[in-house]
Motif scaffolding. Structure first.
Motif, short mmCIF file in Angstrom:
data_model
loop_
_atom_site.label_atom_id
_atom_site.label_comp_id
_atom_site.label_asym_id
_atom_site.label_seq_id
_atom_site.Cartn_x
_atom_site.Cartn_y
_atom_site.Cartn_z
N GLU A 9 108.81 28.60 47.44
CA GLU A 9 108.64 29.38 46.21
C GLU A 9 109.92 30.12 45.85
O GLU A 9 110.25 30.26 44.66
CB GLU A 9 107.48 30.36 46.37
N SER A 47 112.11 27.61 44.08
CA SER A 47 111.58 27.31 42.74
C SER A 47 111.81 28.48 41.80
O SER A 47 112.18 28.28 40.63
CB SER A 47 110.09 26.99 42.83
N ARG A 65 114.06 28.40 38.35
CA ARG A 65 113.47 28.79 37.06
C ARG A 65 114.21 29.98 36.44
O ARG A 65 114.56 29.97 35.26
CB ARG A 65 112.00 29.13 37.25
N TRP A 86 113.22 20.85 41.69
CA TRP A 86 113.00 21.42 40.35
C TRP A 86 113.75 20.56 39.35
O TRP A 86 114.96 20.37 39.46
CB TRP A 86 113.50 22.86 40.31
#
Length: 400
Positions: free
Chosen positions: A189, A192, A196, A215
């Protein structure tokens, strides 16, 4: 100064200043004066380096040289390579130099040093990493990721020895991190979230078995000749957009009205897509991922590009195959294209455009072309790797 004072007259291939007597002086540029004690008195072309990391950082070697000295170095490197094989171009064009902060691909290194993470280029001739706080060669979009990457890796557990490849694509920056692997949900996480928050086009992790995307909101592409081409991991891309444009300008001018063109060592199709239409282009490439990306883009765009998967080092196009084309363009890796150059020399093709990232291997191949009846009509030096001793070129050979 004493009578033993000498003037620096040029910059050698590895970046040292050189006097008329052949003395090499580290960090000196043309116009500097150096005494017997090694003390350098700055000349008119010696400037203050713009970056605080110079000369420790291995990313640059010539920041002490002004624009005129840099241009002269790039031009001389190419001209001397030609002269080493007794080749004199009909025309030697003034060099193209990429501007500061234009590099669109680079590999940075990171490791843990006590309680902090250092990230940047390595020191020249060392494995030590210079902790980057500024950079005058990277495109702003790449440099903007340095601090966020440092923060991300600072929280990564265990020993840290990481390589980070950054490339500016159509959708933004792609990042490939080698040397870490998420071992739990929290680490996955974190990666990611990083991708992002930073607006990455793609984030890939390579734990030793090849890069795997973690990703990629949409397929990553790079536009070549107005055609979006898929960008595989590790695919070759010219280091700067302006340098690519300079090389393309030469290729388009020299290929002219050729109806059929063989683009050898074509990669993703940097030259093939720009030259295609109405000309028909054969794009030959050994790397399978690059070949497939070029092939798919040609089909989707309708451009008259035929992509051929072929190892031109082991299986070069034969003289008979080459003779079917009006013009041949080749852009080989640093090792050059000895076997392919021999086949071109034996063919009846009348025009060859040779793009090279290594003046020495180019010169050896150029000698083969000259021995086969070609004349070096034009030579254009290109300095895409600003403040570096790495020099590229575009050249045109025609049959007399």
């Amino acid at each position: 100064m004493s009578e033993a004072v000498e003037q620096i007259i040029r910059i050698a291939a590895k970046g040292d200043g050189v006097t008329a007597s052949g003395r090499h002086v580290k960090g000196a540029v043309p116009g500097d004066m150096v005494g017997a004690d090694g003390i350098v008195e700055r000349g008119p072309h010696h400037i203050d380096p713009p970056c605080r990391h110079f000369p420790r950082c291995g990313g640059c070697e010539l920041q002490q040289a002004d624009e005129a000295a840099l241009a002269e170095f790039v031009s001389q490197r190419v001209a001397f390579a030609a002269e080493s094989q007794e080749l004199v171009p009909d025309t030697l064009i003034a060099p193209h130099l990429s501007p500061p902060r234009s590099r669109r691909r680079a590999t940075l290194h990171a490791r843990r040093a006590g309680k902090k993470v250092v990230i940047g280029f390595r020191e020249r001739g060392s494995h030590q990493i210079v902790d980057m706080v500024e950079c005058h060669i990277l495109a702003p979009a790449l440099f903007a990721l340095v601090d966020p990457l440092r923060a991300l890796l600072a929280h990564w557990p265990g020993k840290l020895a990481v390589d980070i490849s950054l490339t500016l694509a159509d959708q933004g920056v792609t990042a490939e991190i080698r040397g870490i692997s998420p071992e739990n949900l929290a680490q996955t996480e974190a990666l990611s979230d990083f991708a992002r928050e930073q607006g990455l086009a793609r984030l890939s992790i390579d734990d030793g078995y090849g890069p795997e995307p973690m990703w990629e909101p949409e397929p990553v592409t790079v536009t070549l000749g107005c055609v979006p081409v898929s960008l595989p991991h590790g695919a070759f891309l010219q280091p700067t957009a302006d340098g690519e444009a300079a090389l393309l300008t030469a290729a388009k001018e020299w290929c002219g009205d050729a109806a059929t063109i063989a683009d050898l060592f074509s990669g993703l199709g940097t030259f093939a897509f720009a030259l295609a239409g109405p000309a028909k282009v054969l794009a030959a490439e050994a790397d399978r991922a690059a070949h497939l990306a070029c092939q798919a883009a040609a089909r989707a765009s309708g451009k008259p590009v035929h992509s051929l998967h072929r190892d031109l080092f082991r299986d070069p196009l034969t003289a008979d195959e080459i003779s079917r084309f009006d013009c041949v363009l080749l852009d080989p890796p640093r090792a050059g294209a000895r076997n392919q150059a021999d086949m071109i020399a034996q063919s009846s093709v009348g025009r060859v455009v040779y793009i090279s990232c290594n003046p020495q291997s180019w010169a050896r191949d150029a000698r083969r072309l000259a021995d086969g009846g070609f004349r070096l009509a034009e030579l254009r030096p290109v300095g895409q790797f600003r403040w570096s001793t790495h020099v590229e070129l575009a050249s045109l050979f025609v049959r007399d």
